[in-house]
Scaffold this motif. Structure first.
Motif, PDB file in Angstrom:
ATOM      1  N   ARG A 207       4.122  37.053 -15.244  1.00 41.71           N
ATOM      2  CA  ARG A 207       4.533  35.799 -14.734  1.00 41.71           C
ATOM      3  C   ARG A 207       4.077  34.796 -15.923  1.00 41.71           C
ATOM      4  N   PRO A 208       4.615  34.622 -16.921  1.00 39.70           N
ATOM      5  CA  PRO A 208       4.710  33.942 -17.981  1.00 39.70           C
ATOM      6  C   PRO A 208       4.637  32.433 -17.718  1.00 39.70           C
ATOM      7  N   VAL A 209       5.569  32.049 -16.852  1.00 45.42           N
ATOM      8  CA  VAL A 209       5.784  30.582 -16.756  1.00 45.42           C
ATOM      9  C   VAL A 209       4.350  30.051 -16.169  1.00 45.42           C
ATOM     10  N   ARG A 210       4.017  31.002 -15.011  1.00 38.04           N
ATOM     11  CA  ARG A 210       2.711  30.419 -14.116  1.00 38.04           C
ATOM     12  C   ARG A 210       1.419  30.294 -15.167  1.00 38.04           C
ATOM     13  N   ARG A 211       1.381  31.183 -16.011  1.00 41.01           N
ATOM     14  CA  ARG A 211       0.532  31.037 -17.012  1.00 41.01           C
ATOM     15  C   ARG A 211       0.511  29.804 -17.854  1.00 41.01           C
TER      16      ARG A 211
END
Length: 448
Positions: A207-211
């Motif tokens: 979940r890179p975008v959420r991070r």
């Protein structure tokens, strides 16, 4: 010995990245310079001219997201090599098309090719240079922007005149890009986080975008980039035709004047600005962003005054607008480096892809088309106010000039967002360093 070898390799790679960035912006700028001959040949409105720039940037932004993810997980050198080959080849195709719609479709293809480059290159620079040298390295890399613009604005008008065709620059521009693409495949990439003071894990992040969106500084910088790109893309798309219409300049002279404003200023802004930003960063944690915000105050005032002064001496207009653009270039070295400081290495290519998506979907994508639409509106209003029955070039000149006031308005919003980002920066940078060091072993920093 090993450190000096690594440092030399880092600078060699940076030089190659700079050259590719130069031709990135050279190719991207061609339509803005030859737009008046195209407008007259295909009988286009300013709104249609704006669509050319907007379609390119929308595709660029959307394609950048999956390509940024690929850069974080795969070979950055291969991604950049293939991307450079694609956009250079399609640039040549742009010189063959025979209608507005075919021209538009090919430009969208060029956008996909160029979208592969910036996230991968920014990620690579973050792994080649330690934090205290990144602004300088980023400044050298971003010199490709003003030099690409300068080369384009100073030569393309002459190419059109020499070959008596607006198509010739597209064929000429494709050659160096295809040659550079070959060199990209031979880059030896460092490990992710190789320039950090702690060992960075090489595993993928879920979940890179959420991070990324959980980092306040990053969110404010996306908003700043959005409004800044609105201003720069509106300027790059319409400054040449505005000088031609409003100040009655020939194409070649208008292109050279624009080259001075948006190109020559960058040579000073990016080299000197990157050095000043690094010095301030050593004294004040959020100094880079404060420096960028203060620079945008000057940019807003200078560009607003130049437009408000009306039909002044062209030398005065170019000088004042150039001062504004000189300070605007500090945005790149300060903001791009600040993103590196608050985002961990495994997410940096994705961070740049998300960042560019905001810049281009809602910034660069809207800038040309909104200014073009407003230009047509103001031209029509000027025609009605004069009691005329048909549109003339004089009304189009007034309409485009008045629509350009959106540039200082967007710069004003940019400086407000930068001040907000500066308030969050120290906390987010500390959090990034703590997160990297929780489960990892400290190692000596790599110098470059």
């Amino acid at each position: 010995m090993q450190n000096s070898t690594q440092a030399a390799n880092a600078w060699r790679i940076l030089f190659l990245l700079f050259l590719a960035n130069l031709f990135n912006f050279f190719d991207r700028t061609i339509p803005a310079i030859i737009i008046e001959p195209i407008r007259m040949e295909w009988h286009l409105s300013d709104f249609q001219i704006g669509i050319i720039g907007t379609a390119f940037t929308l595709v660029y932004a959307i394609a950048g997201l999956p390509l940024g993810r690929m850069a974080d997980n795969g070979s950055r050198s291969k991604l950049m090599g293939w991307g450079l080959a694609v956009w250079s080849g399609l640039t040549a195709v742009n010189g063959l098309v025979g209608s507005f719609w075919s021209f538009l479709l090919v430009r969208m293809g060029v956008g996909i090719g160029e979208a592969s480059y910036a996230p991968a290159a920014n990620s690579l620079i973050g792994d080649l240079f330690p934090a205290h040298r990144r602004a300088r390295a980023m400044g050298i890399f971003m010199l490709g922007l003003p030099l690409g613009l300068l080369l384009a604005f100073f030569t393309i008008g002459a190419m059109v005149k020499a070959f008596d065709s607006w198509r010739a620059p597209f064929f000429i521009a494709a050659v160096p890009g295809l040659v550079l693409a070959l060199f990209m495949f031979f880059i030896r990439e460092p490990k992710r986080g190789a320039a950090e003071s702690v060992q960075v894990a090489q595993t993928r992040i879920d979940r890179p975008v959420r991070r990324l969106l959980a980092i306040p500084t990053f969110l404010w910088l996306v908003l700043a980039g959005l409004t800044f790109n609105f201003a720069t893309y509106a300027c790059n798309s319409f400054l040449v035709p505005m000088l031609q219409r409003y100040f009655q300049m020939p194409l070649q002279e208008a292109a050279v004047a624009t080259g001075v404003i948006v190109g020559l200023t960058g040579l000073v802004g990016l080299t000197l600005g990157g050095w000043v930003a690094d010095k301030i960063h050593q004294r004040i944690a959020n100094g880079r962003l404060l420096f960028a915000a203060v620079s945008l105050v000057v940019s807003t005032l200078a560009t607003a005054w130049a437009l408000h002064a009306g039909r002044i001496e062209i030398g005065v207009f170019v000088a004042v607008f150039s001062v504004g653009w000189l300070f605007a270039y500090n945005f790149y070295t300060c903001v791009y480096t600040a993103i590196q400081d608050v985002v961990e290495p495994r997410l940096r290519a994705m961070a740049m892809a998300v960042y560019f998506a905001g810049l281009y979907l809602l910034g660069g994508g809207l800038g040309p088309v909104v200014v073009g639409l407003l230009s047509d509106h103001f031209a029509h209003a000027a025609m009605l106010a004069a009691g005329a029955q048909e549109m003339t070039e004089a009304f189009k000149a007034v309409g485009l000039h008045d629509a350009m006031y959106l540039i200082p308005a967007a710069l004003l919003l940019t400086l407000l967002f930068l001040f907000q980002a500066a308030r969050c920066f120290s906390r987010d940078a500390a959090r990034m360093r703590e997160g990297m060091g929780q489960d990892e072993v400290s190692v000596a920093p790599v110098t470059a």
